[in-house]
Write an enzyme that holds these catalytic residues in place. Structure first.
Site, PDB file in Angstrom:
ATOM      1  N   ALA A  33      69.123 -53.879 -77.568  1.00  0.00           N
ATOM      2  CA  ALA A  33      70.237 -52.925 -77.564  1.00  0.00           C
ATOM      3  C   ALA A  33      70.692 -52.680 -76.131  1.00  0.00           C
ATOM      4  CB  ALA A  33      69.799 -51.617 -78.215  1.00  0.00           C
ATOM      5  N   ASN A  34      71.627 -51.760 -75.952  1.00  0.00           N
ATOM      6  CA  ASN A  34      72.025 -51.354 -74.599  1.00  0.00           C
ATOM      7  C   ASN A  34      72.326 -49.867 -74.607  1.00  0.00           C
ATOM      8  OD1 ASN A  34      74.986 -50.908 -75.055  1.00  0.00           O
ATOM      9  ND2 ASN A  34      74.867 -53.059 -75.644  1.00  0.00           N
ATOM     10  N   ARG A  35      72.678 -49.324 -73.454  1.00  0.00           N
ATOM     11  CA  ARG A  35      72.764 -47.867 -73.298  1.00  0.00           C
ATOM     12  C   ARG A  35      74.072 -47.243 -73.776  1.00  0.00           C
ATOM     13  NH1 ARG A  35      68.600 -45.982 -70.422  1.00  0.00           N
ATOM     14  NH2 ARG A  35      67.502 -47.413 -69.018  1.00  0.00           N
ATOM     15  N   SER A  36      74.972 -48.019 -74.375  1.00  0.00           N
ATOM     16  CA  SER A  36      76.246 -47.431 -74.807  1.00  0.00           C
ATOM     17  C   SER A  36      76.031 -46.336 -75.849  1.00  0.00           C
ATOM     18  CB  SER A  36      77.137 -48.528 -75.404  1.00  0.00           C
ATOM     19  OG  SER A  36      78.279 -47.941 -75.995  1.00  0.00           O
ATOM     20  N   ALA A  99      80.197 -52.084 -76.146  1.00  0.00           N
ATOM     21  CA  ALA A  99      79.311 -52.837 -75.254  1.00  0.00           C
ATOM     22  C   ALA A  99      78.590 -53.856 -76.142  1.00  0.00           C
ATOM     23  CB  ALA A  99      78.326 -51.896 -74.580  1.00  0.00           C
TER      24      ALA A  99
END
Ligand code: CTP
Ligand code: CA
Length: 227
Positions: A33-36, A99
């Site tokens: 995942a990512n921080r969006s 993102a």
């Protein structure tokens, strides 16, 4: 409802927005995942709906309420997002704020990967489809196509190159490496952006993600209601 063009300038227009991260499954219990947080994309969807547009919001996994008057399609992976975006076209404008994970695991493990007391497993990655670039090159390309660029260095230069290479009208560049005291742009409520169009860069002062959304929708309205 109110069809006064002063208050509902985008009445009759369809605007597609993507928001949030994507989750790329590794096995049944793990993902990349990512921080969006989805806040900026949701704010844009809300502002477009408030301006009278029909809005389709393709959202990755986020903990946010659907803004009033917005049609929301929830997805998890980049491949699901690509399919949902395709299904939502045609649109008068699209704003790709998501993102999107650049890579997914090449093979999804059907069962939970176990520690075997040996070396850690290696993740073999494959590149995800570039949703924005494929919309830009499609027969259903919206009249106004807007991308976001998440950069941690050389923000304007990198984003200017992205505008050209992806074939989009505008890029909203944001410096996601910058600290705002609340853990940075990703997840925070503030944003400092640059609006990059053909041969022009506008530096917007730091403002809330809601204010960025309102200003961007105002600018989009000028284009979509001209001629
Ligand atoms: N984007 C997309 N599909 C992808 C990757 C990105 O649609 N697979 C979109 C994003 O929603 C954003 C824009 O492309 O509007 C730029 O995303 P960004 O991650 O900044 O650029 P990339 O082209 O992925 O390049 P890099 O991450 O290597 O800087
Ligand atoms: Ca990327």
């Amino acid at each position: 409802f109110d069809v006064d063009p002063e208050h509902r300038p985008l009445f009759g227009k369809h605007i597609l927005v993507t928001a949030g991260p994507t989750h790329e499954p590794i096995d049944p219990v793990r993902f990349i995942a990512n921080r969006s947080s989805g806040k900026q994309g949701f704010a844009i969807a809300a502002a477009a709906a408030a301006a009278g547009a029909r809005v389709t919001l393709v959202a990755g996994p986020v903990a946010l309420a659907t803004p009033p008057g917005v049609d929301r399609v929830d997805v998890e992976s980049a491949q699901e997002m690509a399919a949902a975006v395709k299904a939502a076209l045609p649109a008068d404008a699209a704003v790709m704020v998501a993102a999107v994970a650049d890579w997914r695991t090449k093979d999804f493990a059907q069962e939970k990967i176990k520690k075997r007391g040996s070396a850690p497993p290696a993740l073999i990655l494959a590149e995800n489809p570039d949703i924005l670039a494929s919309v830009a090159g499609s027969r259903q390309r919206p009249k106004l196509l807007v991308g976001f660029a998440a950069e941690t260095e050389n923000v304007v230069d990198n984003a200017t190159r992205k505008r050209k290479s992806k074939g989009v009208d505008w890029i909203v560049a944001n410096d996601v490496g910058q600290a705002d005291g609340k853990g940075g742009v990703m997840g925070g409520d503030e944003n400092t952006v640059h609006l990059i169009s053909e041969g022009k860069v506008e530096d917007w002062e730091p403002m809330s993600k809601q204010a960025v959304a309102r200003r961007l929708v105002e600018r989009m309205t000028e284009v979509l209601t001209s001629e």
